[in-house]
Design an enzyme around this catalytic site. Structure first.
Site, PDB file in Angstrom:
ATOM      1  N   GLU A  82     -21.526  25.530  58.851  1.00 49.78           N
ATOM      2  CA  GLU A  82     -20.934  26.859  59.087  1.00 49.78           C
ATOM      3  C   GLU A  82     -19.396  26.791  59.085  1.00 49.78           C
ATOM      4  O   GLU A  82     -18.752  27.361  59.967  1.00 49.78           O
ATOM      5  CB  GLU A  82     -21.448  27.449  60.403  1.00 49.78           C
ATOM      6  CG  GLU A  82     -22.926  27.744  60.379  1.00 49.78           C
ATOM      7  CD  GLU A  82     -23.409  28.567  61.571  1.00 49.78           C
ATOM      8  OE1 GLU A  82     -24.425  29.237  61.439  1.00 49.78           O
ATOM      9  OE2 GLU A  82     -22.745  28.556  62.642  1.00 49.78           O
ATOM     10  N   GLU A 112     -31.131  27.859  58.765  1.00 48.87           N
ATOM     11  CA  GLU A 112     -31.439  27.923  60.194  1.00 48.87           C
ATOM     12  C   GLU A 112     -32.045  29.288  60.459  1.00 48.87           C
ATOM     13  O   GLU A 112     -31.335  30.293  60.504  1.00 48.87           O
ATOM     14  CB  GLU A 112     -30.176  27.786  61.050  1.00 48.87           C
ATOM     15  CG  GLU A 112     -29.647  26.392  61.171  1.00 48.87           C
ATOM     16  CD  GLU A 112     -28.376  26.347  62.009  1.00 48.87           C
ATOM     17  OE1 GLU A 112     -28.244  27.166  62.943  1.00 48.87           O
ATOM     18  OE2 GLU A 112     -27.514  25.517  61.691  1.00 48.87           O
TER      19      GLU A 112
HETATM   20  C1  GLA Z   1     -25.439  27.911  64.479  1.00 46.73           C
HETATM   21  C2  GLA Z   1     -25.199  26.406  64.327  1.00 46.73           C
HETATM   22  C3  GLA Z   1     -26.251  25.573  65.000  1.00 46.73           C
HETATM   23  C4  GLA Z   1     -26.588  26.131  66.364  1.00 46.73           C
HETATM   24  C5  GLA Z   1     -27.048  27.562  66.222  1.00 46.73           C
HETATM   25  C6  GLA Z   1     -27.430  28.207  67.537  1.00 46.73           C
HETATM   26  O1  GLA Z   1     -26.171  28.390  63.481  1.00 46.73           O
HETATM   27  O2  GLA Z   1     -25.118  26.035  62.963  1.00 46.73           O
HETATM   28  O3  GLA Z   1     -25.778  24.262  65.100  1.00 46.73           O
HETATM   29  O4  GLA Z   1     -25.463  26.064  67.159  1.00 46.73           O
HETATM   30  O5  GLA Z   1     -26.004  28.328  65.709  1.00 46.73           O
HETATM   31  O6  GLA Z   1     -28.394  27.503  68.192  1.00 46.73           O
END
Ligand code: GLA
Length: 582
Positions: free
Chosen positions: A159, A233
């Protein structure tokens, strides 16, 4: 040629159409004695792939020290077990991993440099990343699909678009992986709104989200007109902060969104399939308008509970997956056996402050040093000085505290300062000139998201009493890594203290440590650091994995920072993660 390739709308694995149906499970949050069990349960739910991050901070705790790849950090073994189960692996080596993990996985020795520009093409950062990859990748290369191993794709950063647009940095990471012989498919992942900032042209972009499936897949498609659609995710639960409710998500709601994803032809990584535990001092924190540390449990309301039992989502997801792909025609897993409820009498104690002052070699300084300046990564630091003047007045911690400070005058507790509440000042009565001032500071976990990653811990500036700076401090680092030979007594001690008790186990099985009447501290069983407890909640029990226990006599050790109304702890057969967040 990588094993996994892309077409205009999907993946090919070894040239055959393939859809990734993956679940996240971080090896470093699960006892290694349970990896095989959890991986089998992943396959039985219908997953063909598991995903894991790699926590740089634990693998390389010292810049020049050995690279750690054993015990709970034996990633090559985890990959071997995944392959044995017939699962593919998505590998996310960071360097930044977020993941509610201390510092987002960036080592404290690196973030201690106040000038370094983290997660950027700053050579001070990328040189350190390259050294990390030099150490990490050679033992992993035999586990890449190119060598017949399970790893079919590797993520570049995490991210990055939410942090700052830095294509040069992403390009550097891409090159660092390729030049170290990683041939597998590379991908980036970003929240849909950040896709433009976080993508690297020529590298597969994937998205992270938990709902609004059609809309978010639409945004991904608009950003990347060709290629597989992948939710890297798919958030089916959430994490908890101390002092809030426990987060849950309805299983049917999450399953309906999973169905939408799979019906749209997308690939998916369920975050989390199995969340596990932030053992020891490993939890991270959010720090937006206020500092908010993450709990010890990382249950995440995932498909498998923290103790690896199938929850409602496990069955709901299996049913959904079966509509879109073959699932193993084998009986589903049953909950694991639990230890019969057991009471542990904690009859022996050792007071912390005198012990710390005697045994933790101090660094002497005019003004208090931060934990980073002391070379400390986690745990507690005891700061000691004397107050030259007596009387009523204000103790002012000019830089604030990182993250929670207990203050004592001549050994008597006079107050607590919390970063969570922006506390910096304490009214006190100093009984006599030359009174001993002790400040015990806890690092509650480093921010893992946003610009505050790597902010220092400990006392963060000079301390004044009625405006006069207090000088001449002994700073005692207490990482609590060596707690084998504590001088226990059977008489009651007051204030922060270790408490020890033993209990008999006939046959090791999972259990949950419940501490009614206790306030805040740390717990170990047989030397295994279970993590923090706090009556602030939400979680009221700590997960004890069966492999931590042994037949016969077992040891429970608590560090209680305040006081307890009880001399007992309980091992129960049911977890209690606290009241649900509404
Ligand atoms: C983001 C991050 C993950 C985690 C999620 C929340 O997507 O990429 O590492 O922190 O949020 O659990």
């Amino acid at each position: 040629m990588p094993a996994l390739t892309t077409t205009s709308d999907g993946f090919l694995l070894h040239g055959e159409p393939f859809r990734i149906i993956s679940g996240a499970m971080h090896y470093f949050r699960v006892h290694p004695g349970q990896w095989a069990d959890r991986l089998r349960k992943a396959r039985l739910m219908g997953l063909n792939t598991v995903e894991t991050y790699v926590p740089w901070n634990l693998h390389q705790p010292d810049p020049d020290g050995p690279f750690v790849l054993d015990g709970i950090l034996d990633l090559p073994h985890y990959l071997t077990l995944a392959r044995a189960e017939g699962l593919h692996v998505l590998l996310r080596p960071g360097p930044f991993i977020c993941a509610e993990w201390d510092g987002g996985g960036l080592p404290a020795w690196l973030t201690a440099d106040p000038d370094i520009r983290l997660r950027s093409a700053d050579p001070r950062f990328t040189d350190a990343v390259d050294r990390y990859l030099d150490l990490l990748l050679p033992p992993l290369l035999p586990h890449m699909a190119a060598s017949g191993g399970p790893v079919i794709a590797v993520q570049v950063e995490n991210e990055q678009g939410a942090y700052g647009e830095d294509t040069a940095y992403l390009k550097h990471l891409h090159h660092s992986l390729r030049s170290r012989d990683v041939e597998e498919l590379l991908f980036t992942c970003d929240q849909p709104a950040d896709l433009a900032a976080g993508s690297l042209p020529g590298t597969l972009a994937t998205a992270t989200f938990g709902s609004k499936v059609d809309q978010n897949l639409g945004l991904l498609r608009a950003h990347q007109p060709e290629g597989p659609l992948m939710c890297a995710e798919f958030w089916i639960g959430w994490f908890d902060h101390w002092g809030e409710g426990h987060h849950v998500r309805d299983a049917a709601d999450a399953a309906a969104d999973l169905d939408r994803l799979l019906s749209a032809g997308a690939s998916v990584n369920i975050y989390m399939f199995h969340g596990g535990t932030n053992f020891g001092f490993t939890n991270g924190a959010n720090h937006d308008h206020a500092y908010a540390p993450i709990t010890t449990s990382y249950d995440y309301d995932a498909a498998l509970t923290e103790s690896g039992d199938p929850g409602p989502k496990y069955h709901a997801f299996r049913e959904v997956i079966a509509r879109h792909a073959p699932v193993p025609d084998e009986p589903g897993p049953a909950p694991s056996p639990k230890l019969p409820p057991t009471v542990v009498e904690l009859g022996r104690q050792a007071a912390l402050l005198p012990l710390a002052a005697r045994t933790a070699k101090p660094v002497h300084a005019e003004s208090p040093l931060t934990m980073e300046e002391l070379g400390q990564r986690s745990g507690y630091t005891l700061y000691r000085t004397t107050v030259p003047t007596a009387g009523d007045g204000l103790l002012h911690f000019t830089g604030g505290v990182g993250d929670r400070a207990q203050v004592f005058l001549d050994g008597a507790p006079v107050g607590v300062l919390e970063r969570e509440r922006h506390d910096e000042t304490l009214p006190v009565r100093v009984p006599r000139p030359g009174t001993t001032l002790d400040v015990l500071v806890e690092n509650m976990g480093g921010a893992n998201y946003g610009p505050r990653i790597g902010e220092p811990k400990g006392l963060l500036g000079p301390v004044t009493f009625n405006g006069e700076a207090l000088r001449g401090w002994d700073c005692h680092p207490l990482p609590l890594t060596d707690i084998d030979d504590l001088p226990f007594e059977t008489t009651t001690v007051v204030g922060p203290a270790f408490h020890h008790g033993s209990f008999e186990v006939a046959e090791p099985a999972d259990t949950f440590l419940s501490l009614p009447g206790w306030t805040k501290g740390q717990a170990w069983i047989n030397g295994f650091h279970l993590g923090r407890y706090w009556n602030r909640g939400p979680q009221r029990t700590l997960y004890v994995p069966a492999p931590v226990l042994r037949p016969g006599v077992n040891d429970l050790l608590l560090l209680e920072l305040h006081a307890s109304t009880s001399t007992r702890a309980q091992l129960t057969d049911t977890p209690d993660l606290g009241p649900v967040q509404r």
